[in-house]
Design a protein around this motif. Structure first.
Motif, PDB file in Angstrom:
ATOM      1  N   ILE A  64       0.866  -1.185   0.000  1.00 18.07           N
ATOM      2  CA  ILE A  64       0.000   0.000   0.000  1.00 18.07           C
ATOM      3  C   ILE A  64       0.900   1.230   0.000  1.00 18.07           C
ATOM      4  O   ILE A  64       1.780   1.372   0.862  1.00 18.07           O
ATOM      5  N   GLN A  65       0.678   2.114  -0.962  1.00 13.57           N
ATOM      6  CA  GLN A  65       1.454   3.351  -1.027  1.00 13.57           C
ATOM      7  C   GLN A  65       0.823   4.464  -0.188  1.00 13.57           C
ATOM      8  O   GLN A  65       1.520   5.251   0.432  1.00 13.57           O
ATOM      9  N   ARG A  66      -0.510   4.488  -0.179  1.00 13.82           N
ATOM     10  CA  ARG A  66      -1.200   5.549   0.570  1.00 13.82           C
ATOM     11  C   ARG A  66      -2.610   5.080   0.902  1.00 13.82           C
ATOM     12  O   ARG A  66      -3.292   4.464   0.080  1.00 13.82           O
ATOM     13  N   LEU A  67      -3.060   5.391   2.100  1.00 14.70           N
ATOM     14  CA  LEU A  67      -4.416   5.059   2.532  1.00 14.70           C
ATOM     15  C   LEU A  67      -5.365   6.184   2.151  1.00 14.70           C
ATOM     16  O   LEU A  67      -4.995   7.367   2.171  1.00 14.70           O
ATOM     17  N   ARG A  68      -6.587   5.818   1.860  1.00 11.68           N
ATOM     18  CA  ARG A  68      -7.565   6.848   1.473  1.00 11.68           C
ATOM     19  C   ARG A  68      -8.044   7.638   2.678  1.00 11.68           C
ATOM     20  O   ARG A  68      -8.242   8.851   2.602  1.00 11.68           O
ATOM     21  N   SER A  69      -8.238   6.953   3.808  1.00 11.10           N
ATOM     22  CA  SER A  69      -8.687   7.660   5.012  1.00 11.10           C
ATOM     23  C   SER A  69      -8.425   6.798   6.240  1.00 11.10           C
ATOM     24  O   SER A  69      -8.189   5.590   6.139  1.00 11.10           O
ATOM     25  N   VAL A  70      -8.474   7.453   7.411  1.00 15.68           N
ATOM     26  CA  VAL A  70      -8.277   6.799   8.708  1.00 15.68           C
ATOM     27  C   VAL A  70      -9.475   7.134   9.576  1.00 15.68           C
ATOM     28  O   VAL A  70      -9.853   8.306   9.708  1.00 15.68           O
ATOM     29  N   ASP A  71     -10.084   6.119  10.168  1.00 21.17           N
ATOM     30  CA  ASP A  71     -11.263   6.297  11.025  1.00 21.17           C
ATOM     31  C   ASP A  71     -10.863   5.983  12.465  1.00 21.17           C
ATOM     32  O   ASP A  71     -10.797   4.817  12.865  1.00 21.17           O
ATOM     33  N   LEU A  72     -10.596   7.030  13.237  1.00 24.19           N
ATOM     34  CA  LEU A  72     -10.205   6.880  14.640  1.00 24.19           C
ATOM     35  C   LEU A  72     -11.376   7.299  15.512  1.00 24.19           C
ATOM     36  O   LEU A  72     -11.861   8.430  15.415  1.00 24.19           O
ATOM     37  N   ARG A  73     -11.834   6.385  16.385  1.00 21.04           N
ATOM     38  CA  ARG A  73     -12.999   6.639  17.223  1.00 21.04           C
ATOM     39  C   ARG A  73     -12.611   6.712  18.692  1.00 21.04           C
ATOM     40  O   ARG A  73     -11.802   5.919  19.179  1.00 21.04           O
ATOM     41  N   LEU A  74     -13.220   7.663  19.384  1.00 15.73           N
ATOM     42  CA  LEU A  74     -13.020   7.850  20.824  1.00 15.73           C
ATOM     43  C   LEU A  74     -14.387   8.082  21.454  1.00 15.73           C
ATOM     44  O   LEU A  74     -15.130   8.977  21.044  1.00 15.73           O
ATOM     45  N   GLY A  75     -14.730   7.257  22.452  1.00 16.86           N
ATOM     46  CA  GLY A  75     -16.015   7.409  23.104  1.00 16.86           C
ATOM     47  C   GLY A  75     -16.034   6.749  24.461  1.00 16.86           C
ATOM     48  O   GLY A  75     -15.045   6.130  24.879  1.00 16.86           O
ATOM     49  N   ALA A  76     -17.128   6.875  25.149  1.00 16.29           N
ATOM     50  CA  ALA A  76     -17.269   6.266  26.466  1.00 16.29           C
ATOM     51  C   ALA A  76     -17.132   4.757  26.354  1.00 16.29           C
ATOM     52  O   ALA A  76     -17.662   4.130  25.438  1.00 16.29           O
ATOM     53  N   ALA A  77     -16.413   4.167  27.289  1.00 16.69           N
ATOM     54  CA  ALA A  77     -16.216   2.715  27.279  1.00 16.69           C
ATOM     55  C   ALA A  77     -17.516   2.027  27.665  1.00 16.69           C
ATOM     56  O   ALA A  77     -18.080   2.306  28.727  1.00 16.69           O
ATOM     57  N   PRO A  78     -18.010   1.117  26.848  1.00 15.69           N
ATOM     58  CA  PRO A  78     -19.275   0.447  27.169  1.00 15.69           C
ATOM     59  C   PRO A  78     -19.065  -0.605  28.247  1.00 15.69           C
ATOM     60  O   PRO A  78     -17.996  -1.214  28.346  1.00 15.69           O
ATOM     61  N   GLU A  79     -20.069  -0.809  29.061  1.00 17.83           N
ATOM     62  CA  GLU A  79     -19.983  -1.852  30.082  1.00 17.83           C
ATOM     63  C   GLU A  79     -20.172  -3.233  29.450  1.00 17.83           C
ATOM     64  O   GLU A  79     -19.440  -4.161  29.738  1.00 17.83           O
ATOM     65  N   ALA A  80     -21.150  -3.397  28.595  1.00  8.92           N
ATOM     66  CA  ALA A  80     -21.399  -4.665  27.907  1.00  8.92           C
ATOM     67  C   ALA A  80     -22.523  -4.429  26.906  1.00  8.92           C
ATOM     68  O   ALA A  80     -23.236  -3.425  26.964  1.00  8.92           O
ATOM     69  N   GLY A  81     -22.645  -5.353  25.964  1.00  4.72           N
ATOM     70  CA  GLY A  81     -23.789  -5.294  25.066  1.00  4.72           C
ATOM     71  C   GLY A  81     -23.444  -4.952  23.639  1.00  4.72           C
ATOM     72  O   GLY A  81     -23.474  -5.823  22.761  1.00  4.72           O
ATOM     73  N   PRO A  82     -23.136  -3.686  23.317  1.00  4.61           N
ATOM     74  CA  PRO A  82     -22.974  -3.314  21.912  1.00  4.61           C
ATOM     75  C   PRO A  82     -21.738  -3.945  21.288  1.00  4.61           C
ATOM     76  O   PRO A  82     -20.730  -4.164  21.947  1.00  4.61           O
ATOM     77  N   THR A  83     -21.881  -4.248  19.994  1.00  6.35           N
ATOM     78  CA  THR A  83     -20.713  -4.713  19.258  1.00  6.35           C
ATOM     79  C   THR A  83     -19.776  -3.537  19.033  1.00  6.35           C
ATOM     80  O   THR A  83     -20.138  -2.373  19.273  1.00  6.35           O
ATOM     81  N   LEU A  84     -18.602  -3.834  18.507  1.00  7.43           N
ATOM     82  CA  LEU A  84     -17.634  -2.773  18.258  1.00  7.43           C
ATOM     83  C   LEU A  84     -18.153  -1.800  17.210  1.00  7.43           C
ATOM     84  O   LEU A  84     -17.999  -0.575  17.344  1.00  7.43           O
ATOM     85  N   ASP A  85     -18.813  -2.318  16.189  1.00  9.47           N
ATOM     86  CA  ASP A  85     -19.374  -1.424  15.172  1.00  9.47           C
ATOM     87  C   ASP A  85     -20.483  -0.554  15.760  1.00  9.47           C
ATOM     88  O   ASP A  85     -20.600   0.636  15.431  1.00  9.47           O
ATOM     89  N   GLN A  86     -21.323  -1.138  16.608  1.00  8.34           N
ATOM     90  CA  GLN A  86     -22.394  -0.356  17.239  1.00  8.34           C
ATOM     91  C   GLN A  86     -21.811   0.734  18.137  1.00  8.34           C
ATOM     92  O   GLN A  86     -22.296   1.864  18.142  1.00  8.34           O
TER      93      GLN A  86
END
Length: 336
Positions: A64-86
């Motif tokens: 790979i020479q160059r990436l099109r984009s980077v998706d960095l997520r920061l949010g409250a840590a879930p206790e349980a339940g939601p998937t990573l995508d959710q």
């Protein structure tokens, strides 16, 4: 006519030989970037310092020479339940410019997350527009910004340089990192870790100067929170420290001689000893400069009492205090 037919057959044979066997058609490469596995972060004062490595390969092993984009997520840590995508759908996105493969470092304001547990994850969009899987998931507790230590002070001693400082306080388990360099042009190196507000640097040499700075650090989940470094302090380590006072001085009277012996000193920079003597009401005088812990005094008068004391001296002339005196009488000469 026959000649033309033979030419057609020969051309067909040559064509088959040139092309070889034709296999099953292969599907096009998906060019999906491999996920990051080294996402990390720590808290420096009121900032989150985030780092990860952008991939240089796809899951098929293509470069790979160059990436099109980077998706960095920061949010409250879930206790349980939601998937990573959710979770990612409800988390905030940290802007990251399109990057080339290699290390990425970001600096994010942590003020809105103080006192909360947060979670981070990152993924990458490849040249074909397809996304990688999410990286390793990082969780950490964001603390109130730690204040740097203040009032850094130093006291050169025979066994090293003793440092002490004050600190406004922090959470339980607070530690202090000690940094040192020998000139402003050099980079600081971490030389110690203390659980209290004092520390002795024993790895120093006389005749040299050192620059110190101290930083507070506290555990913070999967990462650490740290303060800015304290103001710098320069210290000159001159040898102004005398060796230990010799002990165990003993005097034994012999015929025409007073034998003296004491315990040797063990300082590495010891140069020797100074032996002092006095008699009666006379003043104490330097009797001998020695390299060994013993002396035979033959300049004595029979029947006279002598008091002896000994000191130790290092290689630049620092002299210890004198030992406790021992008194001994020179024996009378026997009658012929």
């Amino acid at each position: 006519m026959l000649f033309a037919h033979r030419c057609v057959l020969l051309a067909a044979a040559l064509g088959l030989a040139a092309c070889g066997y034709v296999g099953e058609p292969q599907p096009p490469a998906l060019r999906i970037p491999v996920p990051a596995t080294d996402l990390s972060a720590y808290q420096h004062a009121g900032r989150l310092l985030i780092s990860f490595t952008a991939p240089d390969r796809t899951t098929e092993g293509l470069g790979i020479q160059r990436l099109r984009s980077v998706d960095l997520r920061l949010g409250a840590a879930p206790e349980a339940g939601p998937t990573l995508d959710q979770w990612a759908n409800g988390a905030g996105q940290i802007p990251v410019p399109a990057v080339e493969p290699g290390p990425v470092r970001l600096d994010v304001d942590a003020a809105v997350w103080v006192g909360r547990s947060v979670q981070l994850a990152v993924r990458f969009e490849g040249p074909s527009g397809r996304w990688s899987q999410w990286s390793n998931v990082l969780k950490l507790n964001v603390l109130s910004p730690l204040q740097p230590p203040v009032a850094l002070a130093a006291e050169p001693r025979a066994g090293g340089i003793a440092l002490r400082w004050n600190h406004p306080g922090g959470p339980p388990g607070l530690q202090y990192r000690i940094f040192r360099r020998e000139s402003p042009e050099e980079k600081f190196e971490r030389v110690g870790l203390a659980a209290s507000s004092d520390w002795i640097d024993k790895d120093v040499s006389y005749g040299r100067s050192y620059i110190y700075s101290v930083q507070a650090a506290a555990p913070g989940g999967a990462a650490e929170a740290e303060s800015a470094r304290s103001a710098e302090l320069s210290v000159s380590h001159a040898d102004r420290f005398a060796p230990a006072v010799p002990s165990g001085l003993v005097a034994v009277a012999g015929l025409g001689v007073l034998e003296l012996v004491w315990e040797p000193c063990t300082e590495p920079d010891l140069a020797g000893y100074r032996l002092y003597r006095s008699s009666g009401e006379g003043e104490e005088e330097l009797l001998a400069v020695l390299t060994e812990p013993s002396y035979s005094d033959r300049e004595i008068t029979p029947g006279t009492s002598y008091a002896y004391r000994v000191s130790s001296v290092d290689q630049i002339g620092n002299e210890s205090a004198r030992s406790t005196a021992v008194v001994v009488s020179a024996p009378q000469e026997s009658a012929p």
